[in-house]
Scaffold this active site. Structure first.
Site, PDB file in Angstrom:
ATOM      1  N   ARG A 178      38.824  40.214  45.774  1.00 55.20           N
ATOM      2  CA  ARG A 178      40.027  39.579  45.208  1.00 55.20           C
ATOM      3  C   ARG A 178      40.980  39.044  46.278  1.00 55.20           C
ATOM      4  NH1 ARG A 178      36.728  39.765  42.188  1.00 55.20           N
ATOM      5  NH2 ARG A 178      36.658  40.674  40.099  1.00 55.20           N
ATOM      6  N   SER A 229      43.665  41.516  35.005  1.00 54.89           N
ATOM      7  CA  SER A 229      43.664  42.840  35.635  1.00 54.89           C
ATOM      8  C   SER A 229      44.892  43.006  36.524  1.00 54.89           C
ATOM      9  CB  SER A 229      42.403  43.030  36.470  1.00 54.89           C
ATOM     10  OG  SER A 229      41.256  43.023  35.641  1.00 54.89           O
ATOM     11  N   GLU A 257      46.360  43.710  41.910  1.00 53.36           N
ATOM     12  CA  GLU A 257      45.617  42.444  41.920  1.00 53.36           C
ATOM     13  C   GLU A 257      46.561  41.312  41.530  1.00 53.36           C
ATOM     14  OE1 GLU A 257      41.887  40.485  39.481  1.00 53.36           O
ATOM     15  OE2 GLU A 257      41.703  42.558  40.149  1.00 53.36           O
TER      16      GLU A 257
END
Length: 306
Positions: free
Chosen positions: A174, A227, A297
């Site tokens: 990520r 998320s 995230e």
């Protein structure tokens, strides 16, 4: 020295179709956030390059915005200039696909399936744009964009137009060099991916199955950012949040989804402060119970109080 001088404000006000104090909440999947000092929406890469180059030259802060997913904008808004990138061009040439930064990943997944290409089905679970997906190496169901990406056409203020190879982007879980590396502040113009030939109808059937399964386990029809936390090594953030007894926990009108612990839902009227408090509460409880640090995230941008 503040960037708010008369000449710089005049330059900003001279930009085509610019607006001042533009609300940003409706331009995010969370439905949260204050206004941009200045806002433009642009599709032509050359025009975007000129605008962000001009902002850097004048010391004006800027933010590049795509679909507004994976983002929490401060209630006090964003300083300087926000540029929403909407170039959605795409071209399929055999197994190679070039897609503009403003094209949504879900749309691209359907385009490549129609072209009889496989290996991109995971993108049906990525709600953001191609540019955003490159920026954070987006993925779903154990697959990531970096697995199929060949190169990126980009632009760096003071550096000019560039082609970034896979190795230049320093992909991680990520993240990329665009998010936290040498390319921070750079513009993704387009991305080139390479896929495998296959049965497009099978690809569509798989994407439909994945979407059905996702709708049963994630609150995809609500206002959320995707998320919230990165999965720690060997574990899942959603499992940890549930094990900490925090499903359904709330701050104001922000609530941890009872369906999935790694989603925070805006039930209507939630503020960035509500969400930030809920994030910090989860991190503290998971740290206390399991001695695990949950990294976010979601990216927080704008005028958050220190």
């Amino acid at each position: 020295m503040s960037w708010r001088t008369a000449s710089k404000l005049n330059w900003l006000r001279s930009l085509p179709s610019v607006s001042e104090d533009e609300p940003l909440a409706s331009r995010t999947s969370f439905g949260i956030g204050g206004p941009a000092d200045f806002f433009v929406e642009m599709g032509r890469p050359k025009a975007i390059e000129e605008v962000i180059g001009g902002a850097v030259e004048r010391g004006i802060p800027y933010l590049l915005l795509g679909a507004g997913t994976n983002l929490l904008i401060a209630d006090a808004g964003v300083e300087g200039l926000v540029v929403r990138v909407v170039n959605r061009d795409h071209e399929v040439d055999g197994r190679t696909v070039r897609a503009g930064a403003g094209l949504k990943m879900m749309r691209l997944a359907r385009i490549v399936a129609d072209a009889g290409l496989r290996g991109f089905e995971f993108a049906i679970g990525v709600p953001g744009t191609v540019g955003g997906a490159v920026y954070q190496n987006a993925g779903c169901w154990g697959k990531e964009l970096s697995e199929v990406l060949v190169e990126v056409d980009g632009f760096m203020p003071r550096g000019g137009v560039a082609t970034w190879k896979h190795a230049d982007l320093k992909f991680g879980y990520r993240t990329s060099a665009l998010r936290e590396g040498k390319l921070k502040g750079g513009l993704v113009v387009a991305a080139t991916i390479q896929l495998e030939r296959g049965d497009g109808e099978e690809a569509k059937a798989l994407m439909a199955k994945l979407t059905r399964e996702r709708s049963e386990t994630q609150p995809i029809k609500t206002k959320n950012c995707g998320s919230v936390f990165k999965n720690p090594p060997g574990d899942s953030a959603g499992r940890l949040v549930q094990a900490a007894g925090l499903k359904g926990a709330r701050e104001g009108n922000a609530i941890i989804s009872p369906l999935h612990g790694n989603f925070i839902v805006n039930e209507g009227g939630a503020t960035a402060v509500d969400v930030k408090r809920l994030i910090e509460r989860v991190q503290a409880e998971v740290r206390r119970r399991f001695n695990i640090e949950l990294e976010t995230e979601v990216e927080m941008v704008g005028r958050f109080k220190k």
